[in-house]
Design an enzyme around this catalytic site. Structure first.
Site, short mmCIF file in Angstrom:
data_model
loop_
_atom_site.label_atom_id
_atom_site.label_comp_id
_atom_site.label_asym_id
_atom_site.label_seq_id
_atom_site.Cartn_x
_atom_site.Cartn_y
_atom_site.Cartn_z
N ASP A 171 28.75 2.79 20.64
CA ASP A 171 29.24 3.88 19.81
C ASP A 171 30.66 3.55 19.40
O ASP A 171 31.57 3.51 20.25
CB ASP A 171 29.19 5.22 20.57
CG ASP A 171 29.39 6.39 19.61
OD1 ASP A 171 30.28 6.30 18.74
OD2 ASP A 171 28.67 7.39 19.74
N GLU A 263 9.29 10.66 4.19
CA GLU A 263 8.45 11.62 4.93
C GLU A 263 7.82 12.61 3.97
O GLU A 263 8.57 13.24 3.21
CB GLU A 263 9.30 12.34 5.98
CG GLU A 263 9.81 11.38 7.05
CD GLU A 263 10.68 12.05 8.10
OE1 GLU A 263 10.84 13.28 8.07
OE2 GLU A 263 11.19 11.31 8.97
N HIS A 281 8.00 13.61 12.84
CA HIS A 281 9.35 14.22 12.88
C HIS A 281 9.30 15.57 13.63
O HIS A 281 9.67 16.62 13.08
CB HIS A 281 9.89 14.42 11.45
CG HIS A 281 11.39 14.55 11.41
ND1 HIS A 281 12.15 14.17 10.34
CD2 HIS A 281 12.29 15.05 12.31
CE1 HIS A 281 13.42 14.42 10.56
NE2 HIS A 281 13.53 14.96 11.76
C1 MLT Z 1 17.55 17.69 12.85
O1 MLT Z 1 18.26 17.08 12.05
O2 MLT Z 1 17.93 18.69 13.44
C2 MLT Z 1 16.15 17.23 13.13
O3 MLT Z 1 15.92 15.95 12.65
C3 MLT Z 1 15.14 18.20 12.64
C4 MLT Z 1 15.23 18.46 11.18
O4 MLT Z 1 15.67 17.64 10.41
O5 MLT Z 1 14.89 19.56 10.77
#
Ligand code: MLT
Length: 321
Positions: A171, A263, A281
């Site tokens: 990181d 997606e 996802h």
């Molecule tokens: C997020 O960014 O919180 C997760 O990937 C879920 C989403 O994108 O809704």
């Protein structure tokens, strides 16, 4: 036209209450249709989205009454936060409300991978009882490389430590001597070293111009042939063609992907490989996380529309409207 626009499928008790008390246009498929979305934005004072609605500068410019963008999730890559700030619009999001759920999915990916659960389940369900065919491995003693030691990365590290794993992390924004790194029992290292040492590489970075496509042919070449690549962050950080090549060439042992570069995915070949675990996802999709996320966003939207201050604001713009 309504004062609050919900352009994706966002439900729950808090949303029900918001719909009872406000003029809400609940249009879960609206994110597909940019023109209809822009039209609806002309009167909206608030929009609530997940990650599929692209809240661009053009869309913001088409929304003269907009006061708040509620992002039911952590990633802000689908929102032009600079354009929102310039237009005096609050961006409210939930940076930590779903972190535990995502971290738990990552742990389940590792366990599923080493115990070969999808294959064993399929075989047993179709009548097999092949114990010797499904000899797996342990997480104990293995090295987990976490790329991005933010909220989710840290939760993954804590949980993986409980399994007796060695944690290394990369990181660029964290001081290696920082007390929390020592507390986690993690060792910070370079990305190249992490890729070379890890039995599992798990990605927890936001999508930015710097991270887009950073898991490329070059990165997969540096991983051990016995290692697994795990991604529950954003699909666009991976060059999927390079990942497919790495899997087909046995450059790495397997991959577990909750996110895809598009997606729903257009390329389906990755999902057909026996050493690839795919989910749609769903990292943040637990009842507990969604209850927290939806409650926080609905509360901020109602508060801001009533003239109050958002508790989950990403920005603090000067109101212009
Ligand atoms: C997020 O960014 O919180 C997760 O990937 C879920 C989403 O994108 O809704």
């Amino acid at each position: 036209m309504s004062e609050i626009l919900v352009s994706e499928n966002i439900t729950g008790d808090a949303m029900t209450r918001l719909r009872e008390n406000h003029d809400v246009a609940f249009k879960p498929d609206l994110w597909h249709d940019a023109d209809r979305l822009a039209k609806q934005m002309q009167t909206a004072r608030a929009i609530i989205v997940r990650n599929q609605t692209k809240v661009t500068d053009e869309l913001i410019a088409a929304a003269p009454n907009l006061q708040i963008i509620g992002r039911a999730g952590a990633g802000l890559d689908n929102i032009d936060t600079n354009a929102a700030s310039e237009a005096g619009i609050v961006v409210s999001y939930t940076p930590s409300e779903n972190s535990i759920s995502v971290a738990e999915l990552v742990l389940s990916f590792m366990l599923t991978a080493v115990r070969r659960i999808p294959d064993a389940w399929r075989d047993t369900r179709s009548g097999g009882w092949n114990r010797m065919q499904f000899v797996g491995g342990e997480l104990f003693g293995k090295t987990l490389g976490i790329v991005g030691l933010g909220r989710i990365g840290r939760l993954v590290a804590e949980r993986a430590r409980a399994f007796g794993m060695t944690i290394i992390a990369h990181d660029e924004f964290i001081d290696p001597a920082s007390p929390f790194v020592l507390q986690l029992g993690a060792r910070l290292t370079s990305l190249d070293d992490l890729l070379a040492q890890s039995d599992f590489v798990s990605v927890h970075v936001p999508l930015t111009p710097e991270t887009r496509g950073c898991f490329s042919h070059d990165a997969f070449q540096k991983m051990k042939s016995s290692s697994w690549f795990l991604n529950a962050s954003r699909g666009e950080v991976v060059d999927e063609a390079a990942l497919l090549l790495a899997l087909n060439d046995n450059q790495i042992a397997g991959a577990a992907l909750d996110v895809r570069s598009q997606e729903p995915p257009v390329d389906t070949e990755l999902a057909t490989l026996s050493n690839v675990i795919v989910t749609p996802h769903i990292g943040a999709f637990t009842h507990e996380a969604q209850e927290r996320v939806v409650a926080a966003i609905c509360s901020d939207v109602a508060t801001v529309l009533a003239g109050g201050a958002a508790s989950h604001a990403f920005n603090f713009p000067k109101p212009k409207r």
